[in-house]
Design a protein around this motif. Structure first.
Motif, PDB file in Angstrom:
ATOM      1  N   UNK A   1       0.801  -1.218  -0.083  1.00  0.00           N
ATOM      2  CA  UNK A   1       0.063   0.105   0.152  1.00  0.00           C
ATOM      3  C   UNK A   1       0.652   1.175  -0.058  1.00  0.00           C
ATOM      4  N   UNK A   2       1.994   1.294   0.837  1.00  0.00           N
ATOM      5  CA  UNK A   2       2.719   2.441   0.782  1.00  0.00           C
ATOM      6  C   UNK A   2       3.481   2.656  -0.540  1.00  0.00           C
ATOM      7  N   UNK A   3       4.109   1.448  -0.989  1.00  0.00           N
ATOM      8  CA  UNK A   3       4.661   1.469  -2.445  1.00  0.00           C
ATOM      9  C   UNK A   3       3.669   2.040  -3.526  1.00  0.00           C
ATOM     10  N   UNK A   4       2.387   1.681  -3.478  1.00  0.00           N
ATOM     11  CA  UNK A   4       1.465   2.242  -4.404  1.00  0.00           C
ATOM     12  C   UNK A   4       1.181   3.708  -4.310  1.00  0.00           C
ATOM     13  N   UNK A   5       1.174   4.090  -2.846  1.00  0.00           N
ATOM     14  CA  UNK A   5       0.901   5.602  -2.690  1.00  0.00           C
ATOM     15  C   UNK A   5       1.819   6.409  -3.040  1.00  0.00           C
ATOM     16  N   UNK A   6       3.261   5.882  -2.897  1.00  0.00           N
ATOM     17  CA  UNK A   6       4.439   6.730  -2.936  1.00  0.00           C
ATOM     18  C   UNK A   6       4.423   6.782  -4.591  1.00  0.00           C
ATOM     19  N   UNK A   7       4.272   5.779  -5.447  1.00  0.00           N
ATOM     20  CA  UNK A   7       4.397   6.000  -6.987  1.00  0.00           C
ATOM     21  C   UNK A   7       3.409   6.762  -7.438  1.00  0.00           C
TER      22      UNK A   7
ATOM     23  N   UNK B   1      -6.695   4.058  -6.232  1.00  0.00           N
ATOM     24  CA  UNK B   1      -7.975   2.996  -6.121  1.00  0.00           C
ATOM     25  C   UNK B   1      -7.652   1.918  -5.022  1.00  0.00           C
ATOM     26  N   UNK B   2      -8.830   1.368  -4.636  1.00  0.00           N
ATOM     27  CA  UNK B   2      -8.972   0.276  -3.874  1.00  0.00           C
ATOM     28  C   UNK B   2      -8.230  -0.777  -4.221  1.00  0.00           C
ATOM     29  N   UNK B   3      -7.220  -1.187  -3.934  1.00  0.00           N
ATOM     30  CA  UNK B   3      -6.506  -2.582  -4.677  1.00  0.00           C
ATOM     31  C   UNK B   3      -6.348  -3.660  -3.755  1.00  0.00           C
ATOM     32  N   UNK B   4      -6.170  -4.858  -4.020  1.00  0.00           N
ATOM     33  CA  UNK B   4      -5.879  -6.061  -3.026  1.00  0.00           C
ATOM     34  C   UNK B   4      -4.697  -6.030  -2.544  1.00  0.00           C
ATOM     35  N   UNK B   5      -4.351  -5.623  -1.441  1.00  0.00           N
ATOM     36  CA  UNK B   5      -2.950  -5.559  -0.735  1.00  0.00           C
ATOM     37  C   UNK B   5      -2.982  -6.985   0.041  1.00  0.00           C
ATOM     38  N   UNK B   6      -2.278  -7.700  -0.020  1.00  0.00           N
ATOM     39  CA  UNK B   6      -2.225  -8.933   1.000  1.00  0.00           C
ATOM     40  C   UNK B   6      -1.225  -8.812   1.918  1.00  0.00           C
TER      41      UNK B   6
ATOM     42  N   UNK C   1      -0.152 -16.756  -7.214  1.00  0.00           N
ATOM     43  CA  UNK C   1      -0.635 -17.140  -8.600  1.00  0.00           C
ATOM     44  C   UNK C   1      -1.955 -17.248  -8.803  1.00  0.00           C
ATOM     45  N   UNK C   2      -2.905 -17.361  -7.913  1.00  0.00           N
ATOM     46  CA  UNK C   2      -4.221 -17.506  -7.940  1.00  0.00           C
ATOM     47  C   UNK C   2      -5.303 -16.367  -7.461  1.00  0.00           C
ATOM     48  N   UNK C   3      -5.254 -16.431  -6.300  1.00  0.00           N
ATOM     49  CA  UNK C   3      -5.802 -15.504  -5.629  1.00  0.00           C
ATOM     50  C   UNK C   3      -5.795 -13.926  -6.091  1.00  0.00           C
ATOM     51  N   UNK C   4      -4.497 -13.453  -5.440  1.00  0.00           N
ATOM     52  CA  UNK C   4      -4.300 -12.019  -6.010  1.00  0.00           C
ATOM     53  C   UNK C   4      -4.652 -11.635  -7.303  1.00  0.00           C
ATOM     54  N   UNK C   5      -3.913 -12.334  -8.309  1.00  0.00           N
ATOM     55  CA  UNK C   5      -4.142 -12.028  -9.848  1.00  0.00           C
ATOM     56  C   UNK C   5      -5.684 -12.106 -10.371  1.00  0.00           C
ATOM     57  N   UNK C   6      -6.432 -13.079  -9.871  1.00  0.00           N
ATOM     58  CA  UNK C   6      -7.934 -13.017 -10.117  1.00  0.00           C
ATOM     59  C   UNK C   6      -8.632 -11.877  -9.316  1.00  0.00           C
ATOM     60  N   UNK C   7      -8.434 -11.540  -8.235  1.00  0.00           N
ATOM     61  CA  UNK C   7      -9.052 -10.398  -7.551  1.00  0.00           C
ATOM     62  C   UNK C   7      -8.568  -9.011  -8.468  1.00  0.00           C
ATOM     63  N   UNK C   8      -7.206  -8.904  -8.895  1.00  0.00           N
ATOM     64  CA  UNK C   8      -7.011  -7.485  -9.476  1.00  0.00           C
ATOM     65  C   UNK C   8      -7.688  -7.651 -10.875  1.00  0.00           C
ATOM     66  N   UNK C   9      -7.806  -8.744 -11.612  1.00  0.00           N
ATOM     67  CA  UNK C   9      -8.574  -8.792 -12.707  1.00  0.00           C
ATOM     68  C   UNK C   9     -10.129  -8.396 -12.402  1.00  0.00           C
TER      69      UNK C   9
END
Length: 391
Positions: free
Chosen positions: A276-282, A296-301, A363-371
């Motif tokens: 989340x910090x990485x995303x905010x900074x960029x 945007x609300x992204x899936x940070x695990x 490889x499954x949960x995070x990519x599918x949620x982001x999609x």
């Protein structure tokens, strides 16, 4: 304006600050950039501090970029420098050593400091690399260690001291480990893993509950953080618990942005995690350099590797348990999956908890949620990997 001038100044050099510099350089290859770090070592992955304590670590470990990267990117780095005041009306920050730095645009990424506990005994805190190095040296003479705080860093520290051969008490005020991040069933797995390895777990416990303080050779606390915003007290920037930002990471003052643990979004957004910090900074860096980007609300695990177990949590909040519109599905266990629970609202994915094969989350949960996949598609993806069905 007075003092040395930079087009872009970033106060704080952890993940948010470095990501801000990366965002700036993605659009502006020539503007002058200054990265100010209170620590005396180059920026590193802070989350490693509580994951690798038993191995000790040096100044060059866990670096976010090789030492030469900053010169290649024409980014000036001030190490061991602390910002102590900010004057937005003259676009100037003031450092503890007396230097004045004038800026065109500023990003506040000064992070947070540990919440301290009132206690007469010496208590150590782990927020910086030098603190971890100091704790490692002192722990050589410790036999029994008390870790205060049963959140994720407390759990990781309990594991680390256990791996160092210490007798460990993990204490905390919550009723179960990582209560704000995982559900009761996953907490039970975490607690059992600690107990199986000889860690004493004391939930609903504070240091004042007992008179045996002198039985511990060392006490290390991890009970939360406070945004490091004191140096902004006279700046006029709007703050609540942290610096208030909008969806573009802008603060209430012109040409000033904020990101990371010091930032407080006033809209639904997952904060307090590394990515989340990485995303905010960029995002802040893109906007500082003249681009247009919105959070945007992204899936940070959140992940925990505890002894030989892997735990994964995505968007879990204890409030889900009482939400009448949210349901959950549990998948049956198999050899590679000890626990899996997927929350959903109708066909919309809400949250996931998983213990087992580390590749499932990545490889499954995070990519599918982001999609934007529906919850049933996510369940089916896990089922295919494990050949299991919902309970």
């Amino acid at each position: 304006m007075a003092g040395t001038y930079f087009d872009y100044v970033i106060v704080g050099a952890s993940r948010a600050g470095v990501s801000c510099a990366e965002g700036i350089r993605s659009l502006d290859s020539s503007g002058s950039v200054l990265l100010i770090s209170r620590e005396k070592v180059l920026p590193y992955k802070r989350t490693k501090l509580s994951k690798e304590l038993h191995n000790n670590y040096g100044d060059q470990d866990f670096l976010l970029h090789p030492p030469g990267w900053y010169e290649e990117q024409r980014i000036t780095v001030y190490l061991g420098a602390e910002a102590v005041d900010l004057a937005p009306h003259i676009y100037t920050i003031f450092l503890a050593d007396g230097r004045k730095i004038a800026y065109g645009r500023l990003c506040i990424a000064s992070g947070a400091s540990p919440l301290e506990i009132p206690d007469p005994a010496p208590v150590r805190y782990l927020r910086e690399k030098s603190e971890g190095q100091s704790i490692f040296r002192e722990a050589r003479d410790w036999q029994r260690v008390c870790v205060v705080g049963n959140g994720i860093q407390g759990v990781e520290l309990a594991e680390q001291f256990n791996l160092m051969g210490k007798e460990v008490d993990l204490t905390g005020p919550d009723s179960r480990p990582m209560a704000s991040r995982v559900d009761p069933a996953m907490s039970k797995l975490i607690e059992q893993d600690l107990l199986d390895h000889g860690v004493h777990v004391r939930n609903r416990y504070t240091l004042n509950d007992t008179g045996d303080m002198d039985t511990w050779d060392g006490i290390v606390a991890s009970v939360g953080i406070n945004p490091a915003a004191r140096w902004l007290n006279d700046s006029g920037i709007e703050t609540l618990s942290g610096v208030v930002i909008d969806t573009r990471c802008r603060t209430s003052e012109a040409e000033i942005y904020a990101a990371g643990d010091i930032a407080e979004p006033v809209f639904p957004f997952t904060s307090g995690l590394w990515h989340s910090a990485e995303y905010q900074g960029f995002t802040a860096g893109i906007n500082m350099a003249g681009g247009e980007a919105e959070l945007e609300q992204k899936p940070f695990r959140l992940k925990l590797d505890l002894f030989d177990r892997h735990f994964y949590a995505l968007w879990y909040n204890p409030a889900l348990e009482a939400d009448p519109g949210v349901e959950s599905v549990k998948l049956r266990q198999d050899r590679d999956m000890e626990y899996c629970r997927i929350f959903h609202r109708g066909d919309d994915f809400v949250s996931a908890l998983y213990c087992g094969d580390p590749s499932i989350g990545k490889t499954i949960i995070t990519p599918l949620v982001r999609r934007g996949a529906a919850f049933r598609e996510i369940v089916e993806g896990i089922e295919k990997r494990h050949a299991v069905r919902p309970v």
